[in-house]
Motif scaffolding. Sequence first.
Motif, short mmCIF file in Angstrom:
data_model
loop_
_atom_site.label_atom_id
_atom_site.label_comp_id
_atom_site.label_asym_id
_atom_site.label_seq_id
_atom_site.Cartn_x
_atom_site.Cartn_y
_atom_site.Cartn_z
N ARG A 99 0.47 5.76 11.21
CA ARG A 99 -0.70 4.93 10.84
C ARG A 99 -1.92 5.61 11.46
O ARG A 99 -2.24 5.40 12.63
CB ARG A 99 -0.52 3.51 11.36
CG ARG A 99 0.57 2.78 10.58
CD ARG A 99 0.94 1.47 11.22
NE ARG A 99 -0.15 0.52 11.29
CZ ARG A 99 -0.08 -0.64 11.95
NH1 ARG A 99 1.02 -0.97 12.58
NH2 ARG A 99 -1.11 -1.46 11.97
N VAL A 138 -7.03 11.81 10.85
CA VAL A 138 -7.02 10.85 9.74
C VAL A 138 -7.13 11.57 8.39
O VAL A 138 -8.12 12.27 8.14
CB VAL A 138 -8.20 9.85 9.89
CG1 VAL A 138 -8.16 8.81 8.77
CG2 VAL A 138 -8.11 9.16 11.25
N ARG A 195 -7.49 11.88 4.17
CA ARG A 195 -8.22 11.09 3.18
C ARG A 195 -7.25 10.09 2.56
O ARG A 195 -6.03 10.27 2.64
CB ARG A 195 -8.86 12.01 2.13
CG ARG A 195 -7.89 12.76 1.30
CD ARG A 195 -8.55 13.61 0.23
NE ARG A 195 -7.58 14.54 -0.32
CZ ARG A 195 -6.58 14.20 -1.13
NH1 ARG A 195 -6.43 12.94 -1.50
NH2 ARG A 195 -5.73 15.09 -1.56
N ARG A 196 -7.81 9.05 1.96
CA ARG A 196 -6.97 7.98 1.41
C ARG A 196 -5.97 8.55 0.40
O ARG A 196 -6.34 9.35 -0.47
CB ARG A 196 -7.87 6.95 0.72
CG ARG A 196 -7.12 5.75 0.18
CD ARG A 196 -8.09 4.77 -0.44
NE ARG A 196 -8.80 4.02 0.60
CZ ARG A 196 -8.33 2.90 1.17
NH1 ARG A 196 -7.17 2.43 0.80
NH2 ARG A 196 -9.03 2.27 2.09
N GLY A 197 -4.73 8.16 0.52
CA GLY A 197 -3.70 8.59 -0.43
C GLY A 197 -3.06 9.93 -0.09
O GLY A 197 -2.22 10.41 -0.84
N THR A 248 6.03 7.79 -4.30
CA THR A 248 5.46 7.02 -3.19
C THR A 248 6.37 5.84 -2.85
O THR A 248 6.69 5.59 -1.68
CB THR A 248 4.06 6.51 -3.57
OG1 THR A 248 3.26 7.63 -3.92
CG2 THR A 248 3.40 5.76 -2.43
N GLY A 279 1.79 4.46 1.46
CA GLY A 279 0.83 4.40 0.36
C GLY A 279 0.35 5.77 -0.08
O GLY A 279 -0.32 5.89 -1.11
N ALA A 280 0.68 6.79 0.69
CA ALA A 280 0.20 8.14 0.35
C ALA A 280 1.17 8.82 -0.62
O ALA A 280 2.37 8.51 -0.62
CB ALA A 280 0.06 8.97 1.62
#
Lengths: 233, 187
Positions: free
Chosen positions: A43, A98, A100-102, B6, B66-67
């Motif tokens: 996370r 961190v 990037r999103r996804g 995913t 989720g990635a």
Amino acid sequence: MKDGIPADGIDQTLIDLPLPPPPPLGDELAAELARLRPVRARRPLRDLARVGAVSLVYGAAVLGLATMRHDGAPVGLLVGYAAIWFSGFASLLWLALVPRRGAVMPRWRAAGIGALAASVLFVVAGFALDGQGGPGSAELGLQRLPGGHMCMGLGVATALVPVVLGALVLRGALPVGSRWAAAGLGAAGGSLGGLVLHLHCPIVDGWHLGIAHGGVVAVSAALAAALASRRLQ
Amino acid sequence: MTAEATQLMERYVDGDAGAFRELYQLLAPRLYGYLVRMARDRAVADDLLQLTFLKVHRARSAYVRGADPVPWIYAIAHRTFLDEARRLQRAVVSVSKEEELPEVRAQITGEPEGADGPQAADPELARAALAALETLPPQQREAVVLTKLDGKSIAEAAEIAGTTPGAMKVRAHRGYVALRKALGGPE
């Protein structure tokens, strides 16, 4: 045309090439799967907060041991430069940890560029701030560079904890770009080291600030890239 | 494929071994194709595929919920290939064409010699394209395999190979030009 590459008959031929059938799952992997246990997924924001918090506590402890400077420097100057060092630490740590999103892999390229930029900027800024609001090395009876090795050592020691914690958090996350991400972690740690040095050391001549304080960022980044990158792969 | 991968990855991280097997079934064919074309040796590619998934398994806690796991798994395959290629230089050293081409042809189609299997629309052109692909330098070959055979975008291919999109675009373009030249097309 896709991504600037011209499309023609060869394109279709390549697309139409039959795929070889893969082998079945190997024995070693099957054995590992038989013992499969749930794991906690990474996370990144929580990791950032934890690594940042522990590193700051460690930095405060190092400062406590090394003692705070008592040269009567203006509070505004102390806080202003401390904020710059802190933003270097926080932003580089964010880039290194961190994604990037996804995405699974962090922004290693940005972290690497950030490490390079911070290394240059903190050294240049150190030289640019020559003599502002405090004594130089000579006035304290120190030679310019030999007197600076204590500061360099203290700064690099401070950088150790964020680099080690960051490497633990990113273990296995970066099959590519690990050297750059490690440099980003090192530069983040070096910025924390610079912050501790800024609050500890009253010397303000350009050589000392540029090499012994600003140089901590570059040295920590280089050491982390050389020593920690394999841990991230 | 991304959404499915995913979902499977999340179930796998939660301890579902069946999800890993499904993930393997979903990704292994493409990854294997990539590894066969990079290693140019089916036995080496077999090992590399197993090693890749073993590394995925051991690094599964690095996954972010989720990635999309596909670029990450491809990057692991890329790293595994590089590491093994350095260790086993013979895997990437070319031998004479007389010895290599018939074997490679059989390996790349994935069919045992003499077996009937899926064929490209023009087998002659496909064989020539494969042979030409073999002659490309590894970086250009990887760029062509990822962008043309696997349908990745330049940005995705760059992420997998650990390079910049600009460098990947140049590699893909040069590889493509070399392929066209080898196949007798206009440069």
